[in-house]
Design a protein around this motif. Structure first.
Motif, PDB file in Angstrom:
ATOM      1  N   LEU A   2      43.208 -24.610  39.151  1.00 16.32           N
ATOM      2  CA  LEU A   2      43.371 -23.155  39.212  1.00 16.32           C
ATOM      3  C   LEU A   2      44.789 -22.748  38.818  1.00 16.32           C
ATOM      4  CD1 LEU A   2      41.380 -22.553  42.493  1.00 16.32           C
ATOM      5  CD2 LEU A   2      40.793 -21.607  40.250  1.00 16.32           C
ATOM      6  N   PHE A   3      45.769 -23.550  39.227  1.00 20.49           N
ATOM      7  CA  PHE A   3      47.152 -23.243  38.837  1.00 20.49           C
ATOM      8  C   PHE A   3      47.306 -23.350  37.316  1.00 20.49           C
ATOM      9  CE2 PHE A   3      51.430 -24.706  37.737  1.00 20.49           C
ATOM     10  CZ  PHE A   3      52.176 -23.632  38.214  1.00 20.49           C
ATOM     11  N   GLN A   4      46.729 -24.401  36.741  1.00 22.86           N
ATOM     12  CA  GLN A   4      46.805 -24.564  35.296  1.00 22.86           C
ATOM     13  C   GLN A   4      46.124 -23.402  34.583  1.00 22.86           C
ATOM     14  OE1 GLN A   4      45.348 -28.347  33.892  1.00 22.86           O
ATOM     15  NE2 GLN A   4      45.588 -27.818  31.741  1.00 22.86           N
ATOM     16  N   ALA A   5      44.981 -22.981  35.114  1.00 23.38           N
ATOM     17  CA  ALA A   5      44.265 -21.856  34.508  1.00 23.38           C
ATOM     18  C   ALA A   5      45.060 -20.557  34.619  1.00 23.38           C
ATOM     19  CB  ALA A   5      42.901 -21.688  35.177  1.00 23.38           C
ATOM     20  N   SER A   6      45.792 -20.399  35.716  1.00 19.49           N
ATOM     21  CA  SER A   6      46.579 -19.170  35.910  1.00 19.49           C
ATOM     22  C   SER A   6      47.742 -19.074  34.933  1.00 19.49           C
ATOM     23  CB  SER A   6      47.108 -19.103  37.351  1.00 19.49           C
ATOM     24  OG  SER A   6      48.106 -20.091  37.571  1.00 19.49           O
ATOM     25  N   GLN A   7      48.125 -20.197  34.329  1.00 16.15           N
ATOM     26  CA  GLN A   7      49.236 -20.194  33.371  1.00 16.15           C
ATOM     27  C   GLN A   7      48.775 -19.923  31.938  1.00 16.15           C
ATOM     28  OE1 GLN A   7      52.463 -20.628  34.751  1.00 16.15           O
ATOM     29  NE2 GLN A   7      51.115 -20.422  36.543  1.00 16.15           N
ATOM     30  N   MET A   8      47.476 -19.849  31.739  1.00 18.07           N
ATOM     31  CA  MET A   8      46.943 -19.658  30.382  1.00 18.07           C
ATOM     32  C   MET A   8      46.884 -18.175  30.000  1.00 18.07           C
ATOM     33  SD  MET A   8      43.824 -22.423  30.404  1.00 18.07           S
ATOM     34  CE  MET A   8      44.020 -24.062  31.091  1.00 18.07           C
ATOM     35  N   LYS A   9      47.022 -17.927  28.698  1.00 13.78           N
ATOM     36  CA  LYS A   9      46.907 -16.577  28.147  1.00 13.78           C
ATOM     37  C   LYS A   9      46.046 -16.651  26.900  1.00 13.78           C
ATOM     38  CE  LYS A   9      51.532 -15.184  29.716  1.00 13.78           C
ATOM     39  NZ  LYS A   9      52.871 -14.709  29.285  1.00 13.78           N
ATOM     40  N   PHE A  10      45.118 -15.706  26.778  1.00 12.71           N
ATOM     41  CA  PHE A  10      44.237 -15.725  25.616  1.00 12.71           C
ATOM     42  C   PHE A  10      44.992 -15.397  24.332  1.00 12.71           C
ATOM     43  CE2 PHE A  10      41.046 -15.273  28.989  1.00 12.71           C
ATOM     44  CZ  PHE A  10      40.186 -16.283  28.612  1.00 12.71           C
ATOM     45  N   ASP A  11      46.054 -14.615  24.437  1.00 13.84           N
ATOM     46  CA  ASP A  11      46.883 -14.355  23.251  1.00 13.84           C
ATOM     47  C   ASP A  11      47.526 -15.642  22.748  1.00 13.84           C
ATOM     48  OD1 ASP A  11      46.279 -11.687  23.305  1.00 13.84           O
ATOM     49  OD2 ASP A  11      48.113 -11.068  24.344  1.00 13.84           O
ATOM     50  N   ASP A  12      47.892 -16.520  23.677  1.00 17.83           N
ATOM     51  CA  ASP A  12      48.484 -17.803  23.280  1.00 17.83           C
ATOM     52  C   ASP A  12      47.456 -18.674  22.564  1.00 17.83           C
ATOM     53  OD1 ASP A  12      50.892 -17.059  24.357  1.00 17.83           O
ATOM     54  OD2 ASP A  12      50.626 -18.179  26.234  1.00 17.83           O
ATOM     55  N   PHE A  13      46.212 -18.616  23.008  1.00 19.34           N
ATOM     56  CA  PHE A  13      45.160 -19.371  22.331  1.00 19.34           C
ATOM     57  C   PHE A  13      45.001 -18.896  20.886  1.00 19.34           C
ATOM     58  CE2 PHE A  13      43.436 -20.288  26.683  1.00 19.34           C
ATOM     59  CZ  PHE A  13      43.457 -21.666  26.569  1.00 19.34           C
ATOM     60  N   VAL A  14      45.033 -17.579  20.700  1.00 15.12           N
ATOM     61  CA  VAL A  14      44.910 -17.012  19.344  1.00 15.12           C
ATOM     62  C   VAL A  14      46.066 -17.486  18.471  1.00 15.12           C
ATOM     63  CG1 VAL A  14      44.898 -14.875  18.003  1.00 15.12           C
ATOM     64  CG2 VAL A  14      43.635 -14.991  20.148  1.00 15.12           C
ATOM     65  N   LYS A  15      47.278 -17.470  19.018  1.00 14.08           N
ATOM     66  CA  LYS A  15      48.458 -17.921  18.269  1.00 14.08           C
ATOM     67  C   LYS A  15      48.361 -19.412  17.942  1.00 14.08           C
ATOM     68  CE  LYS A  15      51.576 -14.518  20.360  1.00 14.08           C
ATOM     69  NZ  LYS A  15      52.736 -14.326  21.276  1.00 14.08           N
ATOM     70  N   ASP A  16      47.897 -20.193  18.917  1.00 15.55           N
ATOM     71  CA  ASP A  16      47.778 -21.641  18.696  1.00 15.55           C
ATOM     72  C   ASP A  16      46.764 -21.949  17.595  1.00 15.55           C
ATOM     73  OD1 ASP A  16      49.624 -22.109  20.672  1.00 15.55           O
ATOM     74  OD2 ASP A  16      48.145 -22.514  22.238  1.00 15.55           O
ATOM     75  N   LEU A  17      45.640 -21.236  17.596  1.00 11.43           N
ATOM     76  CA  LEU A  17      44.631 -21.468  16.565  1.00 11.43           C
ATOM     77  C   LEU A  17      45.116 -20.993  15.201  1.00 11.43           C
ATOM     78  CD1 LEU A  17      41.309 -20.533  18.400  1.00 11.43           C
ATOM     79  CD2 LEU A  17      42.107 -22.788  17.725  1.00 11.43           C
TER      80      LEU A  17
END
Length: 296
Positions: free
Chosen positions: A138-153
């Protein structure tokens, strides 16, 4: 004549390879892209798994039902608060702050104990498993951002294109006898990476929608300034609750284990006491017994 070391000779021979820099760039990109694909995929799978557990797992829903039922019972004298159909999610981390009259336990420990004693058949045993998502997940999930996923892809696609361009240069400038196995390996890698990138884009859309559905299911609304509920604001609540819940889970499980051990010891003692009782044989005193003595 100055002697040449083995390492220097090796480096020199590397530089004589046709299009050496382009080849090295592609090989390094192959490793980097593969690692990044794996990282993004694992993160999305973790988000998907947590959302599924929180929304669909019967044990989690049972705990939430207990919280609502006990809360309504405690507020039974209040016509408004004592007949609630639900509660805000931000109440979960505050359960540990509700103390008993003698201050010996809190509401969260009572809920955990009640669940273990009434709904978990394996309570106190090794088979008993923690029912909430793990706090570290849950802590790891709380650090995620969907905008970061878009940038990473987006960066992944850019790196893949750069790798393809450099691989094409090697194919155009190298002689046929110098192309293999580089050419076939790179073509296979680029083809596979493009498919994986496309799958990740679809996966991101799916997981993003699943997360928003889960947040809406728990009636969580975006914070001021946010367009939508973020993983940080949603999972941070669950992370704190899961951490507190797990601490109580361990304590209550140990108590139940101790109780079961004591019960087993008591049963063993009772059985031992019964077997230790000596039963004296019954002496016959009737006419038959006396006659048998005379005939001996």
């Amino acid at each position: 004549m100055i002697p040449v070391s083995v390492s220097s000779r090796f480096l020199y021979e590397l530089t004589t390879i046709p299009n050496f820099s382009e080849r090295v760039f592609c090989i390094l990109q192959q490793t980097t892209i593969s690692e990044n694909v794996g990282v993004i995929e694992r993160k999305l799978e973790l988000l998907q798994k947590i959302c599924q557990i929180l929304k669909e797992d019967p044990a989690v829903l049972c705990v939430l039902g207990l919280i609502l039922a006990i809360g309504n019972y405690m507020n039974g004298g209040n016509r408004t608060r004592g007949q609630a159909d639900g509660f805000a999610l931000d109440i979960l981390p505050k359960l540990k702050d509700v103390k008993s009259n003698d201050n010996s336990r809190n509401l969260l420990s009572y809920i955990v104990s009640y669940y273990l004693r009434h709904f978990d058949e394996n309570a106190g045993k090794e088979e008993s498993t923690f029912i909430l998502p793990e706090p570290q997940d849950l802590f790891q999930a709380s650090q995620m951002k969907f905008d970061d996923f878009v940038k990473d892809l987006r960066k992944l696609k850019k790196d893949l294109l750069a790798c393809e361009v450099e691989a094409c240069k090697v194919g155009q400038k190298s002689l046929e006898e110098h192309l293999q196995p580089f050419k076939d390996n790179m073509e296979a890698f680029i083809s596979k990476a493009k498919i994986e990138h496309e799958k990740l884009e679809k996966k991101l859309t799916e997981v993003h929608g699943r997360f928003l559905e889960t947040a809406a299911y728990f009636c969580v609304k975006p914070k001021i300034g946010e367009k939508e509920v973020s993983p940080g604001s949603f999972f941070s609540i669950w992370h704190e609750f899961s951490s507190d819940f797990k601490d109580c889970w361990k304590k209550q499980s140990r108590l139940i284990l101790q109780e079961r051990l004591k019960e087993a010891e008591d049963v063993y003692k009772k059985k031992k006491e019964k077997t230790s009782i000596i039963v004296k044989p019954k002496h016959e005193s009737g006419i038959k017994a006396k006659l048998s003595l005379l005939t001996q």
